[in-house]
Design a protein around this motif. Structure first.
Motif, mmCIF file in Angstrom:
data_model
loop_
_atom_site.group_PDB
_atom_site.id
_atom_site.type_symbol
_atom_site.label_atom_id
_atom_site.label_comp_id
_atom_site.label_asym_id
_atom_site.label_seq_id
_atom_site.Cartn_x
_atom_site.Cartn_y
_atom_site.Cartn_z
ATOM 1 N N TRP A 77 0.824 -1.219 0.000
ATOM 2 C CA TRP A 77 0.000 0.000 0.000
ATOM 3 C C TRP A 77 0.855 1.265 0.000
ATOM 4 O O TRP A 77 0.464 2.297 -0.537
ATOM 5 C CB TRP A 77 -0.917 -0.011 1.220
ATOM 6 C CG TRP A 77 -2.074 0.920 1.097
ATOM 7 C CD1 TRP A 77 -2.126 2.229 1.463
ATOM 8 C CD2 TRP A 77 -3.354 0.616 0.543
ATOM 9 N NE1 TRP A 77 -3.362 2.761 1.190
ATOM 10 C CE2 TRP A 77 -4.146 1.790 0.622
ATOM 11 C CE3 TRP A 77 -3.920 -0.535 0.008
ATOM 12 C CZ2 TRP A 77 -5.456 1.839 0.176
ATOM 13 C CZ3 TRP A 77 -5.231 -0.489 -0.436
ATOM 14 C CH2 TRP A 77 -5.985 0.686 -0.360
ATOM 15 N N ASN A 78 2.038 1.185 0.603
ATOM 16 C CA ASN A 78 2.913 2.357 0.699
ATOM 17 C C ASN A 78 4.265 2.127 0.039
ATOM 18 O O ASN A 78 5.231 2.834 0.345
ATOM 19 C CB ASN A 78 3.131 2.719 2.174
ATOM 20 C CG ASN A 78 1.843 3.051 2.898
ATOM 21 O OD1 ASN A 78 1.240 4.091 2.683
ATOM 22 N ND2 ASN A 78 1.405 2.139 3.760
ATOM 23 N N GLU A 82 3.583 7.152 -4.090
ATOM 24 C CA GLU A 82 2.341 7.644 -3.500
ATOM 25 C C GLU A 82 1.619 6.471 -2.836
ATOM 26 O O GLU A 82 1.772 5.321 -3.253
ATOM 27 C CB GLU A 82 1.426 8.250 -4.574
ATOM 28 C CG GLU A 82 2.018 9.439 -5.317
ATOM 29 C CD GLU A 82 1.943 10.711 -4.508
ATOM 30 O OE1 GLU A 82 1.192 10.746 -3.513
ATOM 31 O OE2 GLU A 82 2.642 11.671 -4.869
ATOM 32 N N PRO A 83 0.838 6.716 -1.788
ATOM 33 C CA PRO A 83 0.010 5.637 -1.239
ATOM 34 C C PRO A 83 -0.937 5.091 -2.306
ATOM 35 O O PRO A 83 -1.366 5.826 -3.204
ATOM 36 C CB PRO A 83 -0.757 6.325 -0.100
ATOM 37 C CG PRO A 83 0.054 7.533 0.233
ATOM 38 C CD PRO A 83 0.702 7.976 -1.043
ATOM 39 N N THR A 85 -3.876 4.503 -2.221
ATOM 40 C CA THR A 85 -5.155 5.214 -2.230
ATOM 41 C C THR A 85 -5.198 6.241 -3.347
ATOM 42 O O THR A 85 -6.245 6.449 -3.974
ATOM 43 C CB THR A 85 -5.378 5.906 -0.880
ATOM 44 O OG1 THR A 85 -5.196 4.974 0.175
ATOM 45 C CG2 THR A 85 -6.778 6.498 -0.805
ATOM 46 N N ARG A 86 -4.058 6.881 -3.593
ATOM 47 C CA ARG A 86 -3.991 7.905 -4.638
ATOM 48 C C ARG A 86 -4.306 7.309 -6.001
ATOM 49 O O ARG A 86 -5.043 7.891 -6.802
ATOM 50 C CB ARG A 86 -2.596 8.531 -4.659
ATOM 51 C CG ARG A 86 -2.418 9.624 -5.706
ATOM 52 C CD ARG A 86 -3.243 10.830 -5.345
ATOM 53 N NE ARG A 86 -3.271 11.804 -6.435
ATOM 54 C CZ ARG A 86 -3.885 12.967 -6.351
ATOM 55 N NH1 ARG A 86 -4.514 13.299 -5.239
ATOM 56 N NH2 ARG A 86 -3.891 13.798 -7.369
ATOM 57 N N TYR A 87 -3.761 6.135 -6.283
ATOM 58 C CA TYR A 87 -3.980 5.502 -7.575
ATOM 59 C C TYR A 87 -5.423 5.019 -7.717
ATOM 60 O O TYR A 87 -6.000 5.075 -8.814
ATOM 61 C CB TYR A 87 -3.008 4.338 -7.751
ATOM 62 C CG TYR A 87 -1.566 4.733 -7.491
ATOM 63 C CD1 TYR A 87 -1.001 5.834 -8.120
ATOM 64 C CD2 TYR A 87 -0.780 4.032 -6.578
ATOM 65 C CE1 TYR A 87 0.307 6.209 -7.877
ATOM 66 C CE2 TYR A 87 0.526 4.395 -6.318
ATOM 67 C CZ TYR A 87 1.064 5.492 -6.972
ATOM 68 O OH TYR A 87 2.364 5.875 -6.725
ATOM 69 N N LEU A 88 -6.002 4.570 -6.632
ATOM 70 C CA LEU A 88 -7.412 4.173 -6.668
ATOM 71 C C LEU A 88 -8.302 5.376 -6.965
ATOM 72 O O LEU A 88 -9.269 5.275 -7.744
ATOM 73 C CB LEU A 88 -7.811 3.523 -5.339
ATOM 74 C CG LEU A 88 -7.177 2.167 -5.021
ATOM 75 C CD1 LEU A 88 -7.537 1.732 -3.605
ATOM 76 C CD2 LEU A 88 -7.636 1.104 -6.015
ATOM 77 N N LEU A 89 -8.000 6.513 -6.355
ATOM 78 C CA LEU A 89 -8.794 7.722 -6.607
ATOM 79 C C LEU A 89 -8.616 8.205 -8.046
ATOM 80 O O LEU A 89 -9.590 8.643 -8.675
ATOM 81 C CB LEU A 89 -8.384 8.820 -5.629
ATOM 82 C CG LEU A 89 -8.748 8.589 -4.156
ATOM 83 C CD1 LEU A 89 -8.207 9.717 -3.290
ATOM 84 C CD2 LEU A 89 -10.252 8.447 -3.982
ATOM 85 N N SER A 269 -6.992 -4.296 -6.544
ATOM 86 C CA SER A 269 -7.515 -3.684 -7.767
ATOM 87 C C SER A 269 -8.629 -4.509 -8.393
ATOM 88 O O SER A 269 -9.439 -3.970 -9.163
ATOM 89 C CB SER A 269 -6.383 -3.498 -8.782
ATOM 90 O OG SER A 269 -5.904 -4.754 -9.246
#
Length: 294
Positions: A77-78, A82-83, A85-89, A269
């Motif tokens: 995840w880290n 970037e975390p 989360t950034r790619y998911l957003l 994903s």
């Protein structure tokens, strides 16, 4: 052959037929279950590998976990710049923009082809169908040059704006076929009530197109979420990466690759795609079944 022997033979054959008729569904289900297991094995192996230490992933091709570890998810995840989360957003922004663009533009284009009369209608419809067979690799270079001159490289605009122009001909064709199945008498009734072309589309056609719109939404979601090539071409800043492009960062050809973390994030994903298909399966089947080939 005596009469008694003949009766015994006929009775045995009937018994065999009845036995096979009862056993046939069981045999079919066993074969289907075995086939499903073979097809799902790569996915199951990926999930299991995400729970294994990195040095054991390729040693054991089985699907039994001997040493259960969840550190791959925390590390993965880290692990990148970037975390995750950034790619998911980022993927969510591209997917939502693409879905909205396809729903609006493709439905309007389909309504025009199915209900309106204009010069060159059949010609443009044929051109639209031919574009389905056009590979993306043929148009990616001129599109890149165009978007580069517009200053859109390394933004989400090249991935979203074309969807607003009904460039996905498959969905246009899908909706055209669906609208052709809607009785024209409904249009005439709405016209008598004072509706124009826009009113007929918004108040009559669009509410009846829910199955086709749901099918378009699900396919657009899955195809855009899994798209790698287009997103790799247009997105160069790691801050703008989507999930498929970010997963490439776990594999390094010049040094060691973090396979455990990559498999863990690959499982993450896949969750949105699985949920989209799970909750949209009913609409997907209904949309395809009611559209058909008319």
């Amino acid at each position: 052959m005596t009469t008694e022997t003949l009766r015994t033979t006929v009775a045995a054959r009937r018994t065999g037929v009845v036995t096979w008729a009862r056993a046939r569904p069981l045999v079919i289900h066993v074969v289907l279950a075995a086939s499903a297991l073979v097809m799902l094995y790569p996915v199951i192996w990926m999930v299991v590998s995400s729970l294994r230490p990195g040095n054991e992933i390729f040693r054991d091709p089985g699907i039994l976990v001997k040493d259960l570890r969840i550190d791959n998810y925390r590390v993965g995840w880290n692990a990148l710049s970037e975390p995750f989360t950034r790619y998911l957003l980022n993927s969510a922004v591209v997917v939502l923009g693409s879905i909205l663009g396809n729903l609006v533009s493709c439905s309007m284009a389909a309504y025009a082809f199915a209900r309106l009369e204009f010069a060159g209608k059949k010609f443009w419809f044929a051109i639209m169908l031919l574009s389905i067979m056009l590979p993306i690799h043929v148009v990616i270079v001129p599109q890149y040059i165009l978007f580069s001159h517009a200053g859109w490289i390394n933004t989400f605009l090249p991935l979203i704006v074309p969807k607003l122009l009904a460039t996905d001909a498959f969905f246009v064709f899908l909706m055209v076929q669906f609208i052709r199945g809607i009785p024209r008498e409904l249009d005439e009734a709405a016209r008598i009530d004072g509706c124009g072309r826009g009113g007929i589309f918004l108040r009559v056609i669009l509410p009846l197109m829910v199955p086709a719109l749901a099918t378009t939404t699900i396919f657009t979601f899955i195809w855009t979420w899994n798209d790698f090539f287009s997103q790799l071409i247009y997105l160069t800043d790691p801050h703008m990466y989507t999930v498929p492009v970010a997963l490439r960062g776990f594999v390094d050809s010049t040094s060691s690759s973090s396979w455990g973390s990559m498999f863990a994030m690959s499982v993450v994903s896949l969750v949105p795609v699985f949920l989209a298909f799970l909750f949209g399966q009913r609409y997907l089947i209904k949309g395809i079944a009611t559209t058909g080939i008319k």
